[in-house]
Scaffold this active site. Structure first.
Site: not given
Ligand code: PMT
Length: 395
Positions: A208, A277, A287, A321, A335, A339
């Protein structure tokens, strides 16, 4: 800002000595008291008088010269230091300290000090990447000595690579941080940053747009406030902030493993990474060839790192986040619960200048009791201060 703070500056011999002059000038402007110790080789590049005039203190070079006042010089400077900075630090001084050699004024004083010692190395790239040097650096880091990473660039010898002394402004910022806010001293933090990537075949992957800027800014801020920071980072193009430990990972499952292995010992976890995810259910080991047909790839669920770690949480503070485009607050609140976060930083990633890749962010912080604070657009560095302040309060 640094009134009453004593900095002992060790200057060793290298072309970057002229930058140390700028460091003294900047620190003096902030009212710090600076005592300079030069090695004999450093005096071949710049005269002690230059440092003496700027620091307004006598500059020590020789162990055995007549003391200016009746004190055992290396002991009194060692005791006086609030921070002991060595800039530029050659491979020689780092090698000596790592191996307990104290054979001149500078190495003896470093050996005798109980203050935090921070080296700003400057040397030829091949010296900097030499395994002997690296071993010395690793040994000193394990003993609590700190390092301000050198920059990459064209070196005085004409080579290109790592080894340029960090810029005076960055050295001064590092030292200032060491001397001012240390609210996270003795705290261990894990910060995840950047994207993850999932391979499709030996030459392709999905990922991403996360750049790692948000997570790296948080790591820098936490480190500057005294925390022991472990950055668990997906692939990024950003330099790791000085003094921050890093585990580099590619996939979401690797990120989970790195965090799991370190979570029990940490005081806080900030999940700024954007882990994928989903991953391709099967990774082709050859390949995938182009054909006349469409290509369908089946994706399977990756573990949710925060959810899995959240179940193991004891006293740790967990900050999440939320990257959302719709139903922002509702989704973010869900969330927090799912979490086990203590608070979440919600960014609306559909907004210009927020979220992925940008230097700025627009955030709303929501805590587990439902309190909501909206923040205007600001740099990721400024937002990091706010997030770390909140984390520090909870710790
Ligand atoms: O890296 P930059 O370009 O500076 O951008 C910053 C950012 C947008 C990546 C950052 O600010 C941000 O929002 N990070 C979280 C992105 C994300 O995966 O969001 P989510 O809403 O899908 O996940 C929620 C939380 O679960 C996040 O804390 C994430 O780290 C966590 N997560 C998500 C997926 C996963 N499989 N495991 C997780 O722990």
């Amino acid at each position: 800002m640094l009134k009453g703070k004593n900095i002992v500056l060790g200057v060793t011999g290298g072309i970057a000595v002229y930058k140390a002059v700028d460091v003294v000038s900047r620190l003096r402007k902030m009212s710090a008291n600076i005592d300079v110790i030069m090695t004999k080789s450093a005096t071949e590049f710049v005269q002690p008088l230059t440092f003496q005039s700027l620091s307004q203190n006598y500059v020590t070079v020789d162990m055995f010269e007549e003391p200016k006042k009746w004190e055992i010089e290396h002991i009194s400077l060692a005791q006086k230091a609030d921070v002991f900075l060595v800039a530029p630090a050659t491979a020689n001084i780092i090698g000596k300290v790592a191996n307990g050699i104290a054979d001149d004024m500078l190495s003896t004083t470093i050996m005798a000090t109980k203050a935090k010692v921070v080296f700003a190395p400057a040397m030829n790239t091949n010296m900097y990447t030499n395994p002997i040097y690296k071993e010395n650096e690793i040994k000193l880091k394990a003993l609590g000595y700190e390092f301000i990473n050198p920059a990459k660039g064209r070196l005085a010898c004409g080579d290109y690579g790592e080894g340029k002394l960090a810029e005076p402004v960055d050295i001064v910022e590092y030292v200032t941080n060491m001397l001012t806010n240390n609210d996270l001293e003795d705290k261990k933090l894990i910060i995840s940053a950047g994207p993850t990537i999932e391979p499709i075949d030996p030459v392709r992957y999905i990922t991403n747009f996360s750049s790692g800027k948000m997570g790296y800014a948080l790591a820098k801020e936490a480190k500057s406030r005294g925390a022991d920071v472990l950055l668990v980072s997906g692939p990024t193009n950003i330099d790791v902030p000085s003094g921050v430990k890093v585990i580099r990972v590619n996939t979401t499952r690797e990120m989970l493993k790195a965090i799991e292995e370190n979570f029990d010992e940490c005081d806080g976890l900030i999940k700024a990474a954007a882990p994928l995810d989903y991953r391709p259910e099967a990774v082709s080991n050859i390949k995938i060839k182009k054909s006349g047909e469409d290509l369908n790839i089946k994706f399977t669920r990756n573990p949710d790192i925060s959810q899995e770690i959240g179940t193991r949480k004891k006293n740790q503070i967990m900050v999440g986040f939320a990257a959302e485009t719709n139903d922002l607050v509702k989704n973010a609140k869900e969330k927090i619960k799912k979490k086990n976060f203590d608070f979440i930083v919600l960014n609306d990633v559909s907004k210009k200048d927020a979220g992925f890749r940008s230097d700025t962010n627009i955030a709303t912080i929501i805590d587990k009791d439902g309190h909501i604070n909206d923040y205007p657009k600001m740099s990721k560095e400024e937002l990091s201060k706010i997030i770390i302040d909140k984390l520090s309060e909870l710790l």
